[in-house]
Design a protein around this motif. Structure first.
Motif, PDB file in Angstrom:
ATOM      1  N   LEU A  60       0.824  -1.217   0.000  1.00 49.93           N
ATOM      2  CA  LEU A  60       0.000   0.000   0.000  1.00 49.93           C
ATOM      3  C   LEU A  60       0.853   1.259   0.000  1.00 49.93           C
ATOM      4  N   ALA A  61       1.928   1.263   0.789  1.00 42.69           N
ATOM      5  CA  ALA A  61       2.827   2.421   0.836  1.00 42.69           C
ATOM      6  C   ALA A  61       3.477   2.655  -0.519  1.00 42.69           C
ATOM      7  N   CYS A  64       0.772   3.998  -2.903  1.00 40.73           N
ATOM      8  CA  CYS A  64       0.382   5.353  -2.505  1.00 40.73           C
ATOM      9  C   CYS A  64       1.450   6.385  -2.903  1.00 40.73           C
ATOM     10  N   THR A  65       2.714   6.084  -2.599  1.00 43.06           N
ATOM     11  CA  THR A  65       3.773   7.039  -2.930  1.00 43.06           C
ATOM     12  C   THR A  65       4.012   7.125  -4.428  1.00 43.06           C
ATOM     13  N   CYS A  68       0.611   9.157  -5.707  1.00 39.65           N
ATOM     14  CA  CYS A  68       0.498  10.537  -5.217  1.00 39.65           C
ATOM     15  C   CYS A  68       1.818  11.299  -5.233  1.00 39.65           C
ATOM     16  N   GLY A  92      -1.705  12.250   0.132  1.00 37.17           N
ATOM     17  CA  GLY A  92      -1.277  10.957  -0.381  1.00 37.17           C
ATOM     18  C   GLY A  92       0.151  10.613  -0.011  1.00 37.17           C
ATOM     19  N   GLY A  95       0.221   9.979   3.675  1.00 35.88           N
ATOM     20  CA  GLY A  95      -0.395   8.673   3.896  1.00 35.88           C
ATOM     21  C   GLY A  95       0.574   7.544   3.578  1.00 35.88           C
ATOM     22  N   GLY A  96       1.297   7.666   2.463  1.00 33.76           N
ATOM     23  CA  GLY A  96       2.299   6.666   2.110  1.00 33.76           C
ATOM     24  C   GLY A  96       3.417   6.595   3.131  1.00 33.76           C
ATOM     25  N   LEU A  99       2.057   4.792   6.155  1.00 32.61           N
ATOM     26  CA  LEU A  99       1.976   3.355   5.880  1.00 32.61           C
ATOM     27  C   LEU A  99       3.366   2.711   5.953  1.00 32.61           C
ATOM     28  N   ALA A 138      -3.273   6.901   7.544  1.00 34.24           N
ATOM     29  CA  ALA A 138      -3.135   7.235   6.121  1.00 34.24           C
ATOM     30  C   ALA A 138      -4.460   7.739   5.549  1.00 34.24           C
ATOM     31  N   PHE A 142      -5.416  11.452   3.812  1.00 32.53           N
ATOM     32  CA  PHE A 142      -6.112  11.631   2.542  1.00 32.53           C
ATOM     33  C   PHE A 142      -7.345  12.497   2.734  1.00 32.53           C
TER      34      PHE A 142
END
Length: 148
Positions: A60-61, A64-65, A68, A92, A95-96, A99, A138, A142
């Motif tokens: 997920l990280a 996300c990175t 975003c 984003g 959030g990354g 995570l 995270a 967002f």
């Protein structure tokens, strides 16, 4: 797009690229380690591959990175994404980052670095709260920064 927006998206692109590269490096390490375990049976014919909850956080990280921190800023710089806001990008990327931090804490828990916590039989049960906190933080980023 103003000069200020161009500068912001160029800077966040650098930040996103560094974070995405960091995530990809750890993801590569995890895949290589699990592939090595897969090729090393335990003597009974069972493979030793073991995908934990922390791998989900790392995936997920990375996603996300990459989205975003790289894709959306690039689209904004070329003018293809007029609806891409600074808040969405910052939320984003943060959030990354959260995570990724939750991944490290979960890995530390997986390897019993936190000796003061009681051990549990079910690994996912032990790691579940750390995963939940990481995902909630995270999602909050967002939501909070995406609405600004």
């Amino acid at each position: 797009m103003t000069q200020s927006d161009q500068t912001f998206f160029a800077v966040i692109l650098n930040v996103g690229a560094i974070l995405a590269g960091f995530c990809a490096t750890f993801l590569s390490f995890r895949i290589q380690r699990e592939a090595g375990y897969y090729r090393s049976p335990d003597g009974k014919g069972n493979n030793l591959s073991h995908f934990t909850a922390s791998l989900a956080l790392l995936l997920l990280a990375t996603l996300c990175t990459a989205v975003c921190g790289i894709v959306l800023p690039l689209l904004a710089l070329v003018g293809s994404g007029p609806c891409i806001s600074r808040g969405l990008i910052v939320g984003g990327v943060l959030g990354g980052l959260l995570l990724l931090a939750a991944y490290f804490v979960t890995e530390l828990r997986h390897y019993d670095v936190f000796k003061f916590l009681q051990n549990d039989r079910a690994e996912w049960k032990r790691e579940g709260p750390f995963v939940a906190v990481g995902v909630i933080c995270a999602a909050f980023c967002f939501w909070y920064f995406g609405l600004r």
